[in-house]
Design a protein around this motif. Structure first.
Motif, mmCIF file in Angstrom:
data_model
loop_
_atom_site.group_PDB
_atom_site.id
_atom_site.type_symbol
_atom_site.label_atom_id
_atom_site.label_comp_id
_atom_site.label_asym_id
_atom_site.label_seq_id
_atom_site.Cartn_x
_atom_site.Cartn_y
_atom_site.Cartn_z
ATOM 1 N N GLY A 115 16.942 -3.980 -3.024
ATOM 2 C CA GLY A 115 15.947 -4.538 -4.016
ATOM 3 C C GLY A 115 15.397 -5.656 -3.063
ATOM 4 O O GLY A 115 14.083 -5.995 -3.353
ATOM 5 N N ALA A 116 16.230 -6.692 -2.552
ATOM 6 C CA ALA A 116 15.772 -7.918 -1.752
ATOM 7 C C ALA A 116 14.790 -7.236 -0.571
ATOM 8 O O ALA A 116 13.713 -8.127 -0.656
ATOM 9 C CB ALA A 116 16.960 -8.555 -1.305
ATOM 10 N N PHE A 147 12.831 -4.690 -0.674
ATOM 11 C CA PHE A 147 11.813 -4.169 -1.297
ATOM 12 C C PHE A 147 11.009 -5.276 -1.728
ATOM 13 O O PHE A 147 9.569 -5.418 -1.428
ATOM 14 C CB PHE A 147 12.156 -3.474 -2.468
ATOM 15 N N ILE A 148 11.435 -6.536 -2.062
ATOM 16 C CA ILE A 148 10.794 -7.806 -2.402
ATOM 17 C C ILE A 148 10.075 -8.203 -1.100
ATOM 18 O O ILE A 148 8.963 -8.852 -1.277
ATOM 19 C CB ILE A 148 11.516 -8.653 -3.298
ATOM 20 N N ALA A 149 11.005 -8.396 -0.323
ATOM 21 C CA ALA A 149 10.311 -9.270 0.873
ATOM 22 C C ALA A 149 9.384 -8.377 1.732
ATOM 23 O O ALA A 149 8.365 -9.123 2.003
ATOM 24 C CB ALA A 149 11.549 -9.347 1.801
ATOM 25 N N PHE A 150 9.126 -7.069 1.706
ATOM 26 C CA PHE A 150 8.172 -6.513 2.292
ATOM 27 C C PHE A 150 6.995 -5.840 1.477
ATOM 28 O O PHE A 150 5.890 -5.715 1.973
ATOM 29 C CB PHE A 150 8.984 -5.224 3.225
ATOM 30 N N ILE A 151 7.067 -5.912 0.170
ATOM 31 C CA ILE A 151 6.340 -5.307 -0.702
ATOM 32 C C ILE A 151 5.435 -6.546 -1.502
ATOM 33 O O ILE A 151 4.309 -6.900 -1.556
ATOM 34 C CB ILE A 151 6.718 -4.294 -1.552
ATOM 35 N N PHE A 152 6.567 -7.337 -2.356
ATOM 36 C CA PHE A 152 5.880 -8.202 -3.572
ATOM 37 C C PHE A 152 5.639 -9.484 -2.643
ATOM 38 O O PHE A 152 4.556 -10.192 -3.074
ATOM 39 C CB PHE A 152 6.890 -8.446 -4.453
ATOM 40 N N LEU A 153 6.370 -9.741 -1.777
ATOM 41 C CA LEU A 153 5.955 -11.261 -1.189
ATOM 42 C C LEU A 153 4.680 -11.473 -0.458
ATOM 43 O O LEU A 153 3.943 -12.207 -0.492
ATOM 44 C CB LEU A 153 7.217 -11.684 -0.080
ATOM 45 N N PRO A 154 4.046 -10.214 0.352
ATOM 46 C CA PRO A 154 2.905 -10.361 0.927
ATOM 47 C C PRO A 154 1.703 -10.409 -0.180
ATOM 48 O O PRO A 154 0.646 -11.166 -0.076
ATOM 49 C CB PRO A 154 2.623 -9.041 1.555
ATOM 50 N N GLY A 155 2.162 -9.465 -1.436
ATOM 51 C CA GLY A 155 1.061 -9.732 -2.545
ATOM 52 C C GLY A 155 0.956 -10.973 -3.172
ATOM 53 O O GLY A 155 0.154 -11.300 -3.653
ATOM 54 N N SER A 156 2.189 -11.666 -3.370
ATOM 55 C CA SER A 156 2.231 -12.938 -3.931
ATOM 56 C C SER A 156 1.500 -14.024 -3.258
ATOM 57 O O SER A 156 0.784 -14.609 -3.537
ATOM 58 C CB SER A 156 3.653 -13.272 -4.021
ATOM 59 N N ILE A 157 1.530 -13.839 -1.678
ATOM 60 C CA ILE A 157 0.749 -14.749 -0.903
ATOM 61 C C ILE A 157 -0.757 -14.541 -1.160
ATOM 62 O O ILE A 157 -1.382 -15.559 -1.260
ATOM 63 C CB ILE A 157 1.174 -14.707 0.555
#
Length: 410
Positions: free
Chosen positions: A34-35, A37-47
């Motif tokens: 899960g971590a 997944f967040i780092a590679f998918i959601f973090l770029p989208g959040s930026i």
């Protein structure tokens, strides 16, 4: 009914979640996946969302990830335990909130902004914070340049030491406030109940927690479509994005400047801040309201007294806040912080002296410093030593970068 002499609101917060009697390991392979997944998918989208709308995905990344894993687990006939769900939420919050390059973008703005140039401080910013204005790194808008090596190295050092400080002293304060003082944490039950709701549905036991969680998610989804979704989509297709709801607030300073000069006014459009008012303690919300009213009263007085000298008619909310911050509120906030710290220390010391000996008749019993069996507590001497060493490392770095600054003040 709460006992006499006990704050009813605090007791209500305490009773939202029962204290656990046993502890289980939550750091498993599921949380690691899960971590990642967040780092590679959601973090770029959040930026990207932060650059477009000024907001990050925030809690959405946490809960979308958890919901996704919960649904996968249900269809795989697996059960996500409460510990795994909550740890996944915590890891998601830590990853999404860690984007130090946002600070570099802000530093570039400070280096090149007309405001800072007008104040004469743009060229005074050290190169270990941001490269010079004519650097190829700034002209070509890239971090892949040698002029960024020192700022990035300092950032990595600061993040590492900051994590050590935050974890070590935060853990000590947790032991102090939760185990010993047994103080309530108003926002803690919100996250805990949400994680509990998601963990419960993996066991096919949908309770009132899941119903409330679903209602809140749908409210946020509907608001997000108008608040972020439409501006993002139209911004990709049109020269200017279509904002049905202003982001991040509706600026009313131009409408109120004749009545409230030098006073930033507006209506916030962040749904999360609005809903927070339903969860925060009453006196916390009241204090925030009184502080806002005080600013609305003081700013015109300070303007007419000539203290807020840089404000001019026609400035918007952000410009008004910026010039007022430099003229008065920066120094005022430092003084208030010192006063609050002093009052807090005096209050704690006074209360500790009065509490020595036998507890009062209606005073609640205190907890214990003893570690909870099976919780995986760390020895407090090691934790405090880590905090001291990390603080000394910070002091050494600050003294190295600014050698003429007062060492005792660090």
């Amino acid at each position: 009914m709460p006992a006499i002499g006990v704050d009813a609101e605090l007791e209500e917060y305490r009773q939202l979640m029962e204290a656990p009697t046993e502890f289980e390991e939550g750091f498993t392979a599921k949380t690691i996946v899960g971590a990642l997944f967040i780092a590679f998918i959601f973090l770029p989208g959040s930026i990207y969302l932060w650059l477009v709308a000024g907001h990050t995905l925030g809690a959405a990344a946490q809960w979308v990830t958890v919901i996704l894993f919960v649904e996968v687990a249900r269809r795989s006939f697996m059960v996500l335990r409460r510990q795994e769900v909550y740890l996944l939420v915590y890891v998601a919050a830590a990853l999404i909130g860690t984007n130090p390059f946002q600070g570099f973008i802000w530093n570039v703005y400070l280096r090149t902004s007309h405001v800072t140039k007008g104040l004469g401080i743009a060229d005074e910013i050290p190169t270990w914070i941001v490269p010079v204005a004519n650097s190829p790194a700034i002209i070509h808008r890239t971090f892949i340049h040698r002029d960024w090596l020192i700022p990035i190295a300092i950032m990595l050092f600061g993040n590492t030491v900051g994590r050590i400080k935050g974890f070590s002293f935060g853990y000590f304060l947790f032991r102090l406030t939760s185990d010993y003082e047994r103080l309530p944490f108003p926002m803690a039950p919100v996250g805990a109940l949400s994680a509990t709701a998601l963990a419960e549905i993996t066991t096919k036991e949908e309770t009132w927690r899941w119903r409330l969680f679903s209602i809140g998610a749908m409210i946020g989804l509907a608001w997000g479509i108008f608040y972020v979704g439409i501006p993002t989509l139209t911004g990709a297709l049109m020269s200017r994005p279509l904002q049905l709801i202003k982001i991040p607030f509706i600026d009313l300073t131009h409408n109120t400047q004749n009545v409230l000069p030098a006073t930033p006014t507006g209506i916030g459009t962040d749904l999360g801040a609005f809903l927070y008012g339903f969860v925060a303690p009453f006196w916390s919300v009241t204090g925030g309201f009184l502080a806002a009213v005080m600013v609305m009263i003081l700013n015109p007085i300070l303007y007419y007294k000539g203290i807020l000298r840089q404000w001019r008619h026609g400035m918007d909310t952000i410009q008004t806040q910026t010039v007022n911050h430099y003229d008065f509120w920066l120094s005022a906030s430092i003084g208030v912080s010192l006063a609050v710290a002093t009052i807090g220390l005096v209050t704690v010391i006074t209360s500790a002296i009065k509490a020595r000996g036998q507890l009062g008749e209606h005073e609640r019993e205190r907890g214990s410093w003893a570690p909870r069996p099976g919780r995986g507590d760390f020895p407090l001497p090691i934790i405090l030593s880590a905090y001291v060493l990390a603080s000394l490392a910070y002091i050494y770095l600050a003294h190295t970068l600014v050698p003429h600054f007062y060492l005792w003040f660090l």
